[in-house]
Structures are given as structure tokens and as C-alpha cells.
Design a protein around this motif. Structure first.
Motif, PDB file in Angstrom:
ATOM      1  N   LYS A 176       0.828  -1.200   0.000  1.00  0.00           N
ATOM      2  CA  LYS A 176       0.000   0.000   0.000  1.00  0.00           C
ATOM      3  C   LYS A 176       0.861   1.248   0.000  1.00  0.00           C
ATOM      4  O   LYS A 176       1.784   1.377   0.811  1.00  0.00           O
ATOM      5  N   SER A 180      -1.596   7.037  -0.185  1.00  0.00           N
ATOM      6  CA  SER A 180      -2.862   6.644  -0.794  1.00  0.00           C
ATOM      7  C   SER A 180      -4.074   7.184  -0.046  1.00  0.00           C
ATOM      8  O   SER A 180      -4.185   7.020   1.174  1.00  0.00           O
ATOM      9  N   PHE A 190      -2.682   2.191  -6.166  1.00  0.00           N
ATOM     10  CA  PHE A 190      -2.306   2.554  -4.802  1.00  0.00           C
ATOM     11  C   PHE A 190      -2.172   1.316  -3.914  1.00  0.00           C
ATOM     12  O   PHE A 190      -1.353   1.271  -3.015  1.00  0.00           O
TER      13      PHE A 190
END
Length: 303
Positions: A176, A180, A190
């Protein structure tokens, strides 16, 4: 007022990588769940936006463990066995509707909510905040309960983390981007997921040709207890070195109608008797039962 439902943010498939701007979490093998806490009550929503609160009484008292209200968490419900998620045990929880049985199972097979994001706090949306900020807010507002735990993560070292996760028999890894936002219902770059490639023995049931008559791809099926299941077409791994020899063999076992199997076959294909064995690796099996990103690893080129 919190939204009635929120579509969970989704991830794209990727190969493992290292990156200083990413964190890496275990991809838990459970039920995706958005956890609403509003006016002192809890509401659980699964990925299909269905209310599953009734299935998990162990979570009903969690609002009492929080000093704030108007909260939405995102995470995964799992049933742990020897420290690892056991999807079979979770399915046992998922398929029960009787209140008495639900209560008994909640005591015999208690669920754990592994939280990895927070979307609302005191009724205010956090979706546009970067993930790194949401993680800090989550840590400050996590319920103190034996049924809830934060899904921990590592920074930068995605490849080594993935190898360790797979070696322990876990499902995979989520990568991740720390900047994001949370994009409900969106599948973006993302969030990326790393999953170990599967590997299955199959049989060739047909093939497709290019306009110049050369071999374009193979149609493969897997033998199961219920018969052949079509797994899709495979082009990666076909080498020019032996494709002519293979095509010659395929033409020798051609049939007019495809072998009996489950699955939709492509137009313009030629079909063969399911005699040629092969091994195909893939990222995952789609909802339509086909291999995603298949690669031909082994095949019997000659008789």
C-alpha cells in the motif's frame, strides 16, 4: 451520520517489489468487513454490502471499549487456528443462521477482526487523508479487545516479506502506497497484492492459430472429480523452438467437437483429444474458473 454502506477499496495483482513509499501487510484469508460504530451500536458489512452483524456476537460489545463514536474501520474477519487463519473454520461460521448455533460457534470458534484502516472518526470522513495519517489515527483509536487486533506491517522490504509470508503458508501480501487516499469501490495502483503462483497439471483440449497458421495459444483444462474444467488459453511459455513440432502433434489428434467439460470456450478454436499433459502456473483462478496470467511450464512435445 455515517453512510449506510461503503464499498471497500480493492487491490490490483502485482509481482513482489521493494519500495520506500510502500508498507507491506499480510493478506489475510478471511471475510472482508467494514465495521460501523454509531450511537453505541455496531454494524458489520461484508464486501457485497450485506449486513453480517448477526453472525458475530463476540463483536457486539466493542463500542463499550471505545471513547469515541461515529467510527468506520476496514479489516478482515478470520478464525485463527494455531496462529493462522483457517478459512474452513470461518466458512463454518459464515453458513449458520440459527441464533443458538451462532452463539455456540462464537464460543467454540471465536472470530478475530484484523483492522488495517479507519475511514471515519466521530462522523468525519478520513478517506482523503493519506494512508500514513489514517494508520496513526487507527492506532490511537483501536478497541481494547481480545477479539480485535491491528494488522501490522513492514516498510520497504516487500520481496523478503512476501517470501517469509509464503513460507509460513499464508495467503499473500498487500502493498500500500503511504500517500494513498481511500477510494471506495476502486481498484487502483495505490493498493497492490502479491500472491504465490499456483501450479496445476492440465491437459490440452484445443488450440488457436495466428493468421499465418502458426500456433498462437493452447486451450487447457484441469481434470477434477467432476470431470474436465476449462481453465483458459495459454500463450506465455510457448517457444518457437518446439511449437512446430507440437502443432504437428495437435493436428494429429484433432476432433470435430470439444471434449465434454465445464466452461465457455473461445470461438475459432480447434479441438483435440485430451491426451497431451502439461503443467501451467498462474496467479489465481478467476470467478469464471479460469487461470489468471497463466504460463506454460511443462508439456509433452512429442508422443
Amino acid at each position: 451520520m455515517l453512510p449506510t454502506t461503503i464499498k471497500p477499496m480493492l487491490a490490483k495483482l502485482s509481482t513482489p517489489f521493494d519500495s520506500p513509499r510502500h508498507i507491506y501487510e499480510i493478506k489475510w484469508d478471511g471475510t472482508r468487513c467494514l465495521f460501523f460504530i454509531e450511537k453505541g451500536k455496531v454494524r458489520l458489512q461484508n464486501r457485497r454490502l450485506r449486513d453480517i452483524t448477526y453472525r458475530y456476537p463476540e463483536f457486539w460489545n466493542l463500542p463499550q471499549e471505545l471513547s469515541k463514536d461515529g467510527i468506520v474501520f476496514d479489516g478482515e474477519i478470520v478464525v485463527l487456528k494455531e496462529g493462522k487463519p483457517d478459512f474452513r473454520l470461518l466458512q463454518e461460521r459464515e453458513h449458520v443462521v440459527s441464533p443458538l448455533k451462532i452463539k455456540a460457534l462464537s464460543e467454540r470458534l471465536p472470530a478475530t477482526y484484523l483492522v488495517f484502516d479507519i475511514l471515519y472518526l466521530e462522523g468525519q470522513p478520513l478517506l482523503e487523508r493519506p494512508l500514513k495519517e489514517r494508520k496513526e489515527i487507527l492506532r490511537q483509536n483501536l478497541p481494547q479487545s481480545s477479539f480485535v487486533a491491528e494488522s501490522l506491517y513492514v516498510h520497504e522490504k516487500g520481496i523478503a516479506f512476501f517470501e517469509e509470508v509464503v513460507s509460513r503458508g499464508l495467503e499473500g501480501v498487500m502493498a500500500k502506497d503511504l500517500e494513498s487516499p481511500y477510494l471506495p469501490g476502486k481498484r487502483t495502483d495505490f493498493w497492490l497484492k502479491f500472491k504465490p503462483r499456483g501450479r496445476r497439471e492440465c491437459v490440452v483440449v484445443g488450440y488457436l492459430l495466428r493468421e499465418d497458421g502458426t500456433l498462437k495459444s493452447l486451450l487447457v483444462a484441469e481434470k477434477t472429480e467432476k470431470g474436465l474444467v476449462y481453465r483458459g488459453r495459454v500463450a506465455s511459455g510457448l517457444t518457437n523452438q518446439w511449437s512446430d513440432q507440437l502443432l504437428s502433434r495437435l493436428k494429429g489428434i484433432r476432433v470435430e467437437t470439444p471434449p465434454k467439460m465445464r466452461g465457455s470456450l473461445p470461438k475459432g478454436a480447434y479441438f483435440v483429444r485430451p491426451e497431451i499433459r502439461c503443467v501451467v502456473s498462474f496467479q489465481e483462478i478467476t470467478n469464471h474458473g479460469q487461470f489468471r496470467a497463466p504460463v506454460l511450464e511443462e508439456i509433452e512435445v512429442s508422443d
